[in-house]
Design an enzyme around this catalytic site. Sequence first.
Site, PDB file in Angstrom:
ATOM      1  N   HIS B 438       0.864  -1.224   0.201  1.00 38.31           N
ATOM      2  CA  HIS B 438       0.068   0.138   0.039  1.00 38.31           C
ATOM      3  C   HIS B 438       0.967   1.320   0.154  1.00 38.31           C
ATOM      4  CE1 HIS B 438      -0.452   0.642   4.591  1.00 38.31           C
ATOM      5  NE2 HIS B 438       0.957   0.130   4.367  1.00 38.31           N
ATOM      6  N   GLU B 439       0.276   2.301  -0.079  1.00 40.90           N
ATOM      7  CA  GLU B 439       0.861   3.693  -0.145  1.00 40.90           C
ATOM      8  C   GLU B 439       1.910   3.944  -1.361  1.00 40.90           C
ATOM      9  OE1 GLU B 439       0.751   6.763   0.558  1.00 40.90           O
ATOM     10  OE2 GLU B 439      -0.602   6.461   2.168  1.00 40.90           O
ATOM     11  N   GLY B 440       1.548   2.935  -2.323  1.00 42.18           N
ATOM     12  CA  GLY B 440       2.605   2.878  -3.466  1.00 42.18           C
ATOM     13  C   GLY B 440       3.354   1.666  -3.623  1.00 42.18           C
ATOM     14  N   HIS B 445       7.712   2.726  -6.289  1.00 40.84           N
ATOM     15  CA  HIS B 445       8.554   3.692  -5.735  1.00 40.84           C
ATOM     16  C   HIS B 445       9.875   3.606  -6.052  1.00 40.84           C
ATOM     17  CE1 HIS B 445       6.267   5.465  -2.310  1.00 40.84           C
ATOM     18  NE2 HIS B 445       5.513   3.992  -2.081  1.00 40.84           N
TER      19      HIS B 445
END
Lengths: 249, 597
Positions: B438-440, B445
Site C-alpha cells: 500500500h501507499e504505492g 517507488h
Amino acid sequence: MRKILVGVKRVIDYNVRIRVKPDGTGVVTDGVKMSINPFDEIALEEALRMRERGEAAEIIAVCIGPDDAQQQLRTALAMGADRAILVKHDGPVDPLVAARTLHAIAQKESPALVIVGKQAIDDDAAQTGPMLAALWDRPQATFASKVEFKGETLVVTREVDAGLETDEVDLPAVITADLRLNEPRYVKLPDIMKAKKKPLDVTDLASLGVDAGSPAQVVRWEPPAQRQKGVMVKDAAELVDMLKKKGLI
Amino acid sequence: MLIPRRDIEFQVFEVVEAEALCARERYAAHDRATLDEVLGSARRLAEERFLPYAALTDVHEPELVDGRVRIAPEARVALRELGEAGFIAAPFDAEVGGLQVPQVVNQACNALFASAHVGFHGYSMLTQGVANVIRVFGSDEQRRRYLPGLLEGRFFGTMCLSEPHAGSSLADIRSRAEPLPGGLYAIRGDKMWISGGEHELSDNIIHLVLAKVPGGPPGVKGISLFIVPRYRVGPDGGLGADNDVRLTGLNHKMGWRGTVNTALAFGPNGECLGERIGEEHRGLASMFQLMNEARIGVGVCSVALGYAGYMNALAYARDRLQGRPLGQRDPSTPQVPILRHADVRRMLLAQKSWVEGGLALELYCARLMDDLATARDAGEGARLHGLVELLTPIAKSWPSEFCLEANKLAIQVLGGAGYTRDYPVERLYRDNRLNHIHEGAYGIHGLDLLGRKVPQDGGAALAALAALVRETIAAARSDGSFSQEADQLDQALGGIDAATRRVLGAMAKGEAERALANATVYLEAVGHVVVAWRWLEQARVATRALGTAGAADRAFYEGKQAACRFFFRHELPRVGPQLALVASLDETPLLMPDEGF
Ligand SMILES: Cc1cc2nc3c(=O)[nH]c(=O)nc-3n(C[C@H](O)[C@H](O)[C@H](O)COP(=O)(O)OP(=O)(O)OC[C@H]3O[C@@H](n4cnc5c(N)ncnc54)[C@H](O)[C@@H]3O)c2cc1C
C-alpha cells in the site's frame, strides 16, 4: 477548602528486572528507568477525582528523593497535582524518615487528608502511612479500595484478609491506597506542557527539621534463591502425597 | 513487545538530537523533560491499551453485521484514550489546536503504537494524514469545520484514492464530481481498499476522495480532491444527515486486521455531497505533496513491526535451551540457550541491523521535516524539501523489504514455535507484508526514485544527500574508529554516482524503458547506502558516549558498534553488484518473450 497531600515515591520501574549489586550494598540503579511507585499513582488519582468532584481544592505531591526525582514530580503535576515539593535526600528512603518528613509537611500545610500508596514496590514495607498516622496522631485507614466523604468524615472500604471492611474516620486522616481503588489516568499531552508552569519547591530534611536517622539498619542485599526445578507427578494422589511430605498440607 | 525505551532514547535524543530543537521558536514550549514525558505516556498507552489486543483483533477480524461493521470494542476505548491524550494533535500547529511536538518525537510515539498494535494505530495514522491535508489545502471554513473533530479523535479520516480497476495507475480513476449550484459537488463512484472506510469507532468519518470533474483534462491532470463526510457536518462542527456513502463489502486480509478495509460506493442514491479542497484538477498534486509524511508513517510501521519481531526473537533465544556448543560432544553437559549458536546470533544481528537501521532512517527523515518546518530562509527550505522528497520513497520502501525480512528471521529463530499462532511472530510477519504494497507498491517507488526524484532539479537532491554522507565519512575518518567503514561507504557512493549517470544518460536519449528497467534494484541499493550512513552515525555517537558510560550503557553502546560493523560486512557489500547491474542497463526482463514465462 480541603487540601490533600499525596506521597509520591521514586522507585525502579515495575518493568525492570531488579539486579542486586555484586557486593550486596544495594540494587543496580545505574541507567535504570525510574517511575512513580504504582500505588502512589493510585493515591494521586484518588485525590484528583476528589478535586474534580469538588471535594478538595488543592493537591500537593511530595517526594523524598534525589534531584532527579523532579521527573516523577513533573509526572504528578502533569497528571493534575497543583504543586509539588521535593525533599532532597540521596540513597534509599527509610519509611520512618518518609513518615517524619510527611509529618513535618503536614504540620505546615494542614491538609485534610494525606494519601499514600499502601506500599512501595521497591522495599514493600507498607509502613509509611501507619507511621505517619502515629506521629501525627490522626486516624488511619490502610489498604483502601473505596473512599467517600460523608460530611467531615471519610468512609473507607478496606481490603483485609477476610474480605472487605468499612471504616469511618475523622479528618484529617491518613489513607493508604490499594490496587483496586481506581485506575490512574493517562497523562494528556497538553497537561505535560502545563505542568512546566506549576510550582515545584525544593527543600531538604534539615530545613524541615527532620531527623534522618533510623533504628532500622540494612545489613545486606541478596537476590532471592533461584527457583528449584519442578518435578512431574503422574496423578493427583502422588501430588497430594508430595505436598504432605513437604508439610504443605 | 514494544520498541525498547533505551533505543528510542538513543535515537531520538542522542542521534537526531531532539532536545536541540527546543531552542527553536516553534518548539519552545518543550524541553527534554516534556518530551520524555510524551514518550513515556505513549509507551504506557501502547502497553496497556494497544498491545493486549493485538492477537484478539487478528483472530476476530472486523465483521459485517446488519450492514454495519463490528470491531472489537477495545479498539474504541484505546483510540478514545489516544485522541483525548492528544496524540493525534501532537505534531500540529498550536493555531489549529495542535501541540507542536517535533516530528521526531511524534514519529517515535507512532513507532511505539505501531509496535504494540499496528491495526489500532492505522486509524490515527490516517486521521493525522487527513488533518494534514485539510490544514494545508483547506479553506479557513473547512479547517474550522473539520480540524477540531479530527485532532481530538472524534472524527477519523480515510484516503480514498484506489478503485477496483485503478490502483497504481490513478490516472484511470472513474469517480465523478458534478458541480452543484452553491459550490458543492455531487460525488459518485466506487472506491476499493479503503482503510477505516466504515466503523463505529468515531462519531464521524471524513473521507478524502479523488474524483474527476467533467470537462477536465484527461489523466492525472484532471483529478480533484474532495472532503466527503460520512455524516454531513454543519458550520459549527455538529453532525447532520447521512451523506450517502455506502459500504459495499469488507476485504478479508492476510494481516493488519485491526484496521477494517472496505469497498465503498459514493452516492449510490445520488445524494453524496463533497466539498472541493484545493484547486480544481490539482487534487493529486495536493495529495502527493502531503504523501511524504504519510509514506514516512508507513515506513515507521514497517520498522515497528520488524522491531517487535526482533524483540520476541531475542527473548526466545535467551530462554530456549537447545543443543551444545560445536565441539562439545558430551550429552551429559547441559544444553545452551540458542542465543549461543553462531547462526542464531547472525540472524539476531541481521534483525537488529535492519530494524535499528530502519528506525534511524525514519527518525532522520522526521528530523528533516522538523528542520523544514523551522527553515530560516527559502534556500534552506528548498534544499531540505528536496532531501525529504528524495528520501521518502526510500523511507517508505526500504523497511518494507528489510524489516519484513527481519520478521522472517524472527520466525526462524523460534523454529516450529514461530510458525504457530502461540507466538506473535507469524502475525507480525503477516501485518508487515502489507507495507510492501500500500501507499504505492515497492516497484512504483523504484520508478519514483530513479525516474522522478533523482533527475528532479538537475539532480540537486541527490547531490545534497551525497554531501551529507561525505560529511559523515570525513568525520568517521578523523575519529579513526570506523575508518574502514567510512572507506566502504565512500566507495558505495561512487557506485551510486556511476549508475545514476548511466541511467540519466539513457533517459536523455529517450530510452526510458531500458533506463528504468532496474529501478527497483536501484531503490534497494540506495536504501542500503542510506541506512549504512545512518549506522555509521549511530556508531560514531555510541563510540563518543562510551567514554563516560556506566556498565549498563556500555553494553548498549557496544551493541550499536557491533551492529554497525555487521551491517557493513554482511549487508553493504550487496550494493556493489546491484549498482553495477543498474549501470549495465541490463535488459534481460524486457527481452524475455511473454510466451517464454
Ligand atoms: C490492506 C490494504 C489497505 C489499503 N488501503 C488503502 C487506502 O486506505 N486508500 C487507498 O486509496 N488505497 C488503499 N490501498 C490500495 C493500495 O494503495 C493499492 O493496492 C496499491 O496502490 C496497488 O494497487 P493495486 O492493488 O491495484 O495493484 P496494481 O496497481 O494492479 O499493481 C500490481 C503489481 O503491478 C506493479 N505495477 C503496476 N503498475 C506498474 C507500473 N506502471 N510499472 C511497474 N510496475 C507496476 C505493482 O508494483 C504491483 O506489484 C490498500 C491496499 C491494501 C491491500
